[in-house]
Enzyme design. Structure first.
Site, mmCIF file in Angstrom:
data_model
loop_
_atom_site.group_PDB
_atom_site.id
_atom_site.type_symbol
_atom_site.label_atom_id
_atom_site.label_comp_id
_atom_site.label_asym_id
_atom_site.label_seq_id
_atom_site.Cartn_x
_atom_site.Cartn_y
_atom_site.Cartn_z
ATOM 1 N N GLU A 178 -50.589 17.070 13.480
ATOM 2 C CA GLU A 178 -49.536 16.124 13.637
ATOM 3 C C GLU A 178 -49.836 14.626 13.603
ATOM 4 O OE1 GLU A 178 -47.463 16.470 17.396
ATOM 5 O OE2 GLU A 178 -45.824 15.215 16.895
ATOM 6 N N LYS A 220 -46.946 18.975 10.728
ATOM 7 C CA LYS A 220 -45.849 18.424 11.762
ATOM 8 C C LYS A 220 -45.798 16.897 11.327
ATOM 9 C CE LYS A 220 -44.147 18.244 16.301
ATOM 10 N NZ LYS A 220 -44.213 18.733 17.795
HETATM 11 C C1 5MM Z 1 -42.991 17.244 23.474
HETATM 12 O O1 5MM Z 1 -43.714 16.127 23.408
HETATM 13 C C2 5MM Z 1 -45.069 16.475 22.828
HETATM 14 C C3 5MM Z 1 -46.112 16.096 23.874
HETATM 15 O O2 5MM Z 1 -46.209 14.590 23.948
HETATM 16 P P1 5MM Z 1 -46.997 13.902 24.963
HETATM 17 O O3 5MM Z 1 -48.469 14.562 24.947
HETATM 18 O O4 5MM Z 1 -46.984 12.518 24.624
HETATM 19 O O5 5MM Z 1 -46.568 14.276 26.229
HETATM 20 C C4 5MM Z 1 -45.223 15.637 21.414
HETATM 21 O O6 5MM Z 1 -46.498 16.087 21.027
HETATM 22 C C5 5MM Z 1 -44.184 16.448 20.482
HETATM 23 O O7 5MM Z 1 -45.008 17.736 20.346
HETATM 24 C C6 5MM Z 1 -44.048 15.625 19.271
HETATM 25 O O8 5MM Z 1 -44.144 14.444 19.626
HETATM 26 C C7 5MM Z 1 -42.677 16.010 18.885
HETATM 27 O O9 5MM Z 1 -41.628 15.847 19.885
HETATM 28 P P2 5MM Z 1 -40.310 14.946 19.686
HETATM 29 O O10 5MM Z 1 -39.802 14.888 20.837
HETATM 30 O O11 5MM Z 1 -40.904 13.706 18.959
HETATM 31 O O12 5MM Z 1 -39.404 15.953 18.547
#
Ligand code: 5MM
Length: 339
Positions: A178, A220
């Site tokens: 990602e 991702k």
């Molecule tokens: C769900 O959020 C994930 C964890 O983020 P933190 O480590 O900042 O708490 C994050 O990696 C998430 O999987 C991705 O950013 C995609 O989430 P979104 O909300 O952008 O679809």
């Protein structure tokens, strides 16, 4: 490689047209922020309840093929006394685990960030595998400013993603890679295109250097969008720029591209995915989701921390997943919202 057959089976279970991944791997500060918005305290029990509610949503497996969990969730139980990974797999949803340990500033490179967590990763993966995880996820984050991300920052981050992915494949977990170029700022879509292209080019160059098997990983990425403080772009423009970058940088061997939602509203994220699938119907990859916020938002607000709202929250999640399923097929229409 020792685990090729296992990795192939995981890819088969996760990559299917019309299904995508639910990201429920919020770290402690992020889940606290999400809960605060609905006035719920982030206790271990509330986090267990919420993630168990998500994973036991009846019918979710029709649209969701994988769920990214946070470390503490792996050995938590549902009310039915299954572990959360077991409950996921009961619906043919493959359980996975976020394995990065968050971002810090990249030393001597102002504005660039870097993600930590490589030390001891192989041992951690073995333990997560014993707890039921079959894939992993690692996120690198890039902010856009005038001179950021720097070329050095882009290369350092690519190296981290590739080293992580190689360790995952060696231990038998499919890596979700990602690289997230944030949409914070007032940059236009052309600048987001330029940065995303450089980032993904560096990532695939590094994956190649580290012998990562592209057929056995999932990308991702962010969609290509204007900054939050810039004018909005139409779904057609987002689709065109996003596909342009993907076609220039992502080899056809990669089976699936699962977009993050990145702060888009739930409706925008679905509408943009739909446009991407319509314009990319000839693309070599499955074009699907790994949304966190854009899948969970409406369900969180329906729940509000009240057990009486469990069913309403599950219905909200299922409906959001269904609309995204239609977008994966290019069959979504904004008029379907609220139906
Ligand atoms: C769900 O959020 C994930 C964890 O983020 P933190 O480590 O900042 O708490 C994050 O990696 C998430 O999987 C991705 O950013 C995609 O989430 P979104 O909300 O952008 O679809």
């Amino acid at each position: 490689m020792q685990y090729t057959v296992e990795l192939e089976a995981t890819i088969q279970d996760m990559v299917q047209k019309g299904r995508g991944v639910l990201a429920a791997d919020e770290s402690a500060p992020t889940i606290a922020k999400r809960f605060k918005a609905i006035d719920v305290e982030s206790t271990e029990e509330n986090r267990r309840y919420w993630r168990s509610l998500l994973v036991t949503t009846p019918g979710l497996g029709d649209y969701i093929s994988g769920i990214i969990l946070f470390e503490e969730t792996l050995d938590q139980n549902t009310e039915q006394r299954q572990t959360i990974p077991e409950a996921a797999w009961a619906q043919k949803i493959v359980p996975g685990i976020k394995v990065d340990k968050g971002k810090i500033p990249l030393a001597l490179s102002p504005g660039d960030l870097i993600t930590q967590g490589l030390d001891g990763l192989a041992q951690r993966l073995q333990a997560y595998k014993d707890q039921g995880a079959r894939f992993a996820k690692w996120r690198e984050v890039y902010t856009i400013e005038k001179h950021v991300p720097s070329l050095h920052g882009i290369e350092a981050n690519a190296e981290m993603l590739a080293r992580y992915a190689a360790v995952c494949q060696e231990e038998g977990l499919v890596p979700i890679v990602e690289p997230e170029v944030l949409m914070d700022g007032d940059h236009d879509i052309a600048r987001h295109t330029e940065v995303t292209e450089k980032v993904q080019h560096a990532v695939f160059h590094a994956l190649h250097r580290h012998n990562v098997v592209l057929e056995l990983m999932i990308l991702k990425p962010n969609m290509v969008l204007p900054g939050k403080d810039c004018r909005r772009a139409s779904p057609e423009e987002v689709a065109s720029e996003t596909l342009k970058v993907l076609r220039r940088t992502v080899p056809a061997a990669v089976p699936s591209i699962n977009f993050l939602s990145g702060g888009q509203t739930s409706e925008e994220a679905t509408d943009n995915l739909n446009a991407i699938n319509q314009a990319g119907s000839d693309a070599p990859w499955c074009l699907t989701i790994s949304y966190g916020r854009a899948l969970q938002q409406s369900a969180l607000h329906a729940w509000e921390g009240n057990a009486d709202n469990k069913e309403a929250a599950q219905q909200a999640l299922l409906e959001r997943a269904r609309l995204n399923h239609l977008a994966m097929l290019g069959e979504y229409k904004p008029e379907m919202e609220g139906g």
